[in-house]
Design an enzyme around this catalytic site. Sequence first.
Site, short mmCIF file in Angstrom:
data_model
loop_
_atom_site.label_atom_id
_atom_site.label_comp_id
_atom_site.label_asym_id
_atom_site.label_seq_id
_atom_site.Cartn_x
_atom_site.Cartn_y
_atom_site.Cartn_z
N GLN A 34 2.16 -5.75 -2.84
CA GLN A 34 2.38 -6.51 -1.97
C GLN A 34 3.69 -5.50 -1.72
OE1 GLN A 34 1.08 -9.45 -3.37
NE2 GLN A 34 -0.87 -7.89 -3.01
N GLY A 66 -4.51 -4.02 -4.68
CA GLY A 66 -5.57 -2.99 -4.70
C GLY A 66 -4.48 -1.45 -5.00
N HIS A 67 -4.58 -1.51 -6.63
CA HIS A 67 -3.63 -0.19 -7.28
C HIS A 67 -5.01 0.73 -7.15
CE1 HIS A 67 0.05 -2.96 -7.82
NE2 HIS A 67 -0.11 -2.57 -6.61
N ASP A 93 1.05 -1.43 0.09
CA ASP A 93 0.08 0.38 0.20
C ASP A 93 0.79 0.97 0.02
OD1 ASP A 93 -2.65 -1.59 0.42
OD2 ASP A 93 -1.99 -1.45 3.00
N LYS A 153 2.40 2.04 -4.90
CA LYS A 153 2.93 1.47 -6.61
C LYS A 153 2.15 1.78 -7.56
CE LYS A 153 3.00 -2.17 -4.58
NZ LYS A 153 2.98 -2.16 -3.11
P1 IMP Z 1 -3.46 -12.42 1.75
O1 IMP Z 1 -1.70 -12.18 0.56
O2 IMP Z 1 -4.27 -12.07 1.42
O3 IMP Z 1 -3.00 -13.74 2.04
O4 IMP Z 1 -2.87 -11.72 2.35
C1 IMP Z 1 -1.63 -11.79 4.09
C2 IMP Z 1 -1.63 -10.23 4.40
O5 IMP Z 1 -0.24 -9.53 3.45
C3 IMP Z 1 -2.15 -9.34 5.91
O6 IMP Z 1 -1.66 -9.26 6.09
C4 IMP Z 1 -2.31 -9.12 3.87
O7 IMP Z 1 -3.70 -7.33 4.97
C5 IMP Z 1 -1.89 -8.61 3.61
N1 IMP Z 1 -1.28 -7.74 1.77
C6 IMP Z 1 -2.14 -8.66 1.11
N2 IMP Z 1 -1.99 -8.47 0.06
C7 IMP Z 1 -1.89 -6.71 0.31
C8 IMP Z 1 -1.64 -5.72 -0.57
O8 IMP Z 1 -1.94 -5.66 -1.60
N3 IMP Z 1 -1.08 -4.17 0.26
C9 IMP Z 1 -1.24 -4.86 2.11
N4 IMP Z 1 -1.31 -5.87 2.30
C10 IMP Z 1 -1.44 -6.43 1.75
#
Ligand code: IMP
Length: 427
Positions: free
Chosen positions: A222, A40-41, A13, A16
């Site tokens: 991420q 989520g961009h 977040d 990017k």
């Molecule tokens: P998952 O990717 O849904 O398995 O989540 C694993 C961890 O990564 C959690 O703490 C999510 O909140 C975090 N996470 C996954 N994708 C994002 C992102 O795009 N931005 C911020 N945190 C993310």
Amino acid sequence: MRTLVIVGSQWGDEGKGKVTDYLAQEADVVVRSQGGNNAGHTILFDGNKFALRSIPSGIFNPNIKNIMANGMVIDPKQMLEELHGLEARGIKKYQLFVSNRAHIVLPYHSALDGAYEQFKEDKKIGTTKRGIGPTYADKANRIGIRMGEFIQPELFKEQLKTVLKIKNMELQMLGLEPFDFDAIYTEYSKYAEEIKPFVCDTAELLEEEILKNSKVLFEGAQGVMLCLDHGTYPYVTSSSPTGASVPLNSGIAPRYIQDVLGICKAYTTRVGEGPFPTELDGELAHYIRERGHEYGTVTQRPRRVGYLDCVALNYARRISGINHLALMLFDVLSGLDTIKICYAYELDGKIIHTIPATTYDYSRVKPLYIEMPGWKEDITSVTSFDELPIQAQNYIRKVEELTKIKVSLFSVGPDRKQTIVLEELFK
Ligand code: IMP
């Protein structure tokens, strides 16, 4: 510079999407190489706001080839919803290529994601519940379904039959309802048909483009601290959002990757569980959260907020080869009397400059700060470094000093125009 990797250098977040969108104006190809619709961009231009999840950020420009590469996990239903949403808003001319080696996310993955979280009780990861972890687990377990099979009805049928038997046993073991083969097959075959024209060997296409001297932007999702290998395990995602993962996840040679732009906020945020040494609470956290609109793009969860952590940034630099920095949401910090930056941690009486490997240790570190004077001026309309108040200039210089990375651009608002470039990266 013909290839540029963009990575999140914190916990995701970082903005990017905005940087990718900005640099994509110069790019011929934009590649997403890992993750899925957990990302989520948010992109804002000409007063329009777009929230992309799995589609690369070059989609708005009809001249750009957008690649969803082999390292991604793609939810076909969600991908089509996203695409239809863009089309409904006038984005009708685009070039999209989906890897035949990318894995697909099916409804049982999301169900399992939720169930595993539930059973972890106080050890929850706080996932986005989009089925990302279970899909990557199936990939590693060799029971995943790839795009190349998905778009061929007979292959999809055969593979789904075998896999669903196993997955239904797993679901039932966790007390969940099994999924009906016919229902998934019928619904998802329609999606497969629609996605088929986009599917190809994207690695081959990418090498062709690189050899043609095209400008290629690799759009990270991420952040490094969420890397499955090097992040704050187990509070991480299930892929590697580092520069090092880009060649593997997009099927090109490592030698094609030279420059890595790390994106970081002027402060730090984190969604989901896990240690966060510089985390703030109370009024200051509220101030930053509201000014920075720190609510998840995917899940709307309020983000945890903290001071800038240069130990984490340095770690991201080392792990991910970051050699340029983009400092985002800088305007959010206006109005504070003083601002702290974490430069080291203390653990068991020792000063450390890296991230401990265990959650046990990482949750015990004490951040050590330097405190700098803040600035009161609104900086949302500055157009150059020199127009910044001296305190804001000093903040940028301090970040450079502590991370040993040059700040190549900073951002003072959500619009494309509010990006101030200090060093041209991709011209
Ligand atoms: P998952 O990717 O849904 O398995 O989540 C694993 C961890 O990564 C959690 O703490 C999510 O909140 C975090 N996470 C996954 N994708 C994002 C992102 O795009 N931005 C911020 N945190 C993310």
